[in-house]
Write an enzyme that holds these catalytic residues in place. Sequence first.
Site, PDB file in Angstrom:
ATOM      1  N   ASN A   1     -46.835  31.721 122.503  1.00 36.49           N
ATOM      2  CA  ASN A   1     -47.741  30.691 122.353  1.00 36.49           C
ATOM      3  C   ASN A   1     -48.552  30.505 123.338  1.00 36.49           C
ATOM      4  O   ASN A   1     -48.168  31.067 124.532  1.00 36.49           O
ATOM      5  CB  ASN A   1     -47.004  29.364 122.142  1.00 36.49           C
ATOM      6  CG  ASN A   1     -48.034  28.105 121.743  1.00 36.49           C
ATOM      7  OD1 ASN A   1     -48.920  28.425 121.116  1.00 36.49           O
ATOM      8  ND2 ASN A   1     -47.664  26.799 122.113  1.00 36.49           N
TER       9      ASN A   1
ATOM     10  N   ASP B   1     -38.281  23.149 122.583  1.00 35.77           N
ATOM     11  CA  ASP B   1     -38.909  22.298 123.502  1.00 35.77           C
ATOM     12  C   ASP B   1     -40.326  22.519 123.602  1.00 35.77           C
ATOM     13  O   ASP B   1     -40.823  23.610 124.143  1.00 35.77           O
ATOM     14  CB  ASP B   1     -38.339  22.473 124.981  1.00 35.77           C
ATOM     15  CG  ASP B   1     -36.909  21.980 125.009  1.00 35.77           C
ATOM     16  OD1 ASP B   1     -36.422  21.305 124.296  1.00 35.77           O
ATOM     17  OD2 ASP B   1     -36.140  22.853 125.675  1.00 35.77           O
ATOM     18  N   LEU B   2     -41.181  21.680 123.006  1.00 31.93           N
ATOM     19  CA  LEU B   2     -42.585  21.747 122.762  1.00 31.93           C
ATOM     20  C   LEU B   2     -43.081  22.271 124.133  1.00 31.93           C
ATOM     21  O   LEU B   2     -43.187  21.496 125.071  1.00 31.93           O
ATOM     22  CB  LEU B   2     -43.177  20.631 122.183  1.00 31.93           C
ATOM     23  CG  LEU B   2     -44.468  20.671 121.761  1.00 31.93           C
ATOM     24  CD1 LEU B   2     -45.077  21.799 120.765  1.00 31.93           C
ATOM     25  CD2 LEU B   2     -44.918  19.660 121.340  1.00 31.93           C
ATOM     26  N   ASP B   3     -43.893  23.376 124.248  1.00 26.66           N
ATOM     27  CA  ASP B   3     -44.690  24.028 125.228  1.00 26.66           C
ATOM     28  C   ASP B   3     -43.763  24.095 126.455  1.00 26.66           C
ATOM     29  O   ASP B   3     -44.612  23.822 127.569  1.00 26.66           O
ATOM     30  CB  ASP B   3     -46.027  23.145 125.465  1.00 26.66           C
ATOM     31  CG  ASP B   3     -46.968  23.059 124.044  1.00 26.66           C
ATOM     32  OD1 ASP B   3     -46.959  24.169 123.754  1.00 26.66           O
ATOM     33  OD2 ASP B   3     -47.534  22.134 123.775  1.00 26.66           O
ATOM     34  N   GLU B   4     -42.702  24.179 126.410  1.00 25.08           N
ATOM     35  CA  GLU B   4     -41.927  24.414 127.698  1.00 25.08           C
ATOM     36  C   GLU B   4     -41.074  25.607 127.637  1.00 25.08           C
ATOM     37  O   GLU B   4     -39.891  25.446 128.421  1.00 25.08           O
ATOM     38  CB  GLU B   4     -40.933  23.160 127.943  1.00 25.08           C
ATOM     39  CG  GLU B   4     -41.768  21.656 127.982  1.00 25.08           C
ATOM     40  CD  GLU B   4     -40.867  20.529 128.089  1.00 25.08           C
ATOM     41  OE1 GLU B   4     -39.515  20.875 128.308  1.00 25.08           O
ATOM     42  OE2 GLU B   4     -41.193  19.391 127.923  1.00 25.08           O
TER      43      GLU B   4
END
Length: 287
Positions: free
Chosen positions: A193, A229-232
């Site tokens: 991403n 874990d969103l964007d992590e």
Amino acid sequence: MQPQYILNLSCLDQRGIVQRVSGFLADHGCNIIDSAQFGDQSSQLFFMRVHFSGDGSIDGDGLRSGFAELGDALQMTWQLHDAHKKPRVMLMVSKIGHCLNDLLFRYKSGLLPVEIPAIVSNHADFYQLAASYNIPFHHLPLATGAPESDKRAQEERILEVAHNAGIDLVVLARYMQILSPQMCKALEGKAINIHHSFLPSFKGAKPYYQAHDRGVKLIGATAHFVTGDLDEGPIIEQDVARVDHAMDPATLTAIGRDVECVVLARAVKYFVEHRILLNGHKTVVFK
């Protein structure tokens, strides 16, 4: 064409790993083209990437079978790749197309050694762009506020497209949907991403406008593996650009999108050239 391979490995750091790996390759008629290694003192792990050629006396399956004994002896996590095989990449996009357009150009011009057999979107905006590259475009809409059952059904269709196309990597080229935990698990280690590097600040709509209001002097982008874990997820690549008070929000947005394109393209190239090894929540990237 002379066969070439890329061997990636990680294991507990210990004496003699390089000698045993290079000795195995020499004993099997292989010649090392380039090699990189790194010992992480914090995790006590050793990482290695070896690009080598073979003399044709043994194929990839034979090398894998032979190396398995050494891998087991040193408790390695390892992979052997055919360096001549182009990985198959599926691009996913919503309504912002700068990263999609950039990746397609790099693919078509030979700068990115991949095959792109599918583009998936929850909107129909870029079907003509996909057609101009003769790439199948899969419009899989998902209504705003759709129930969880609809989201899961749409994701199952995405996974079906990926399976049927033999996809090695999924790239979220500004695909603006949060993936479910089940989807993240299905794509573990093979989905990348891109997002702006303001997070966790300036969330939501128009982050560059928020940054302009706060007088930000550096803007950037982060490419990472997709996790629950969103964007992590583990970071693969980042870059920044300096901005100043004379620039309006539209200029900041344009600069930010340029940085996003470059960072995502680098991350994809590192992946398809088998340069990325996971190190817990981090990555080792041999450049």
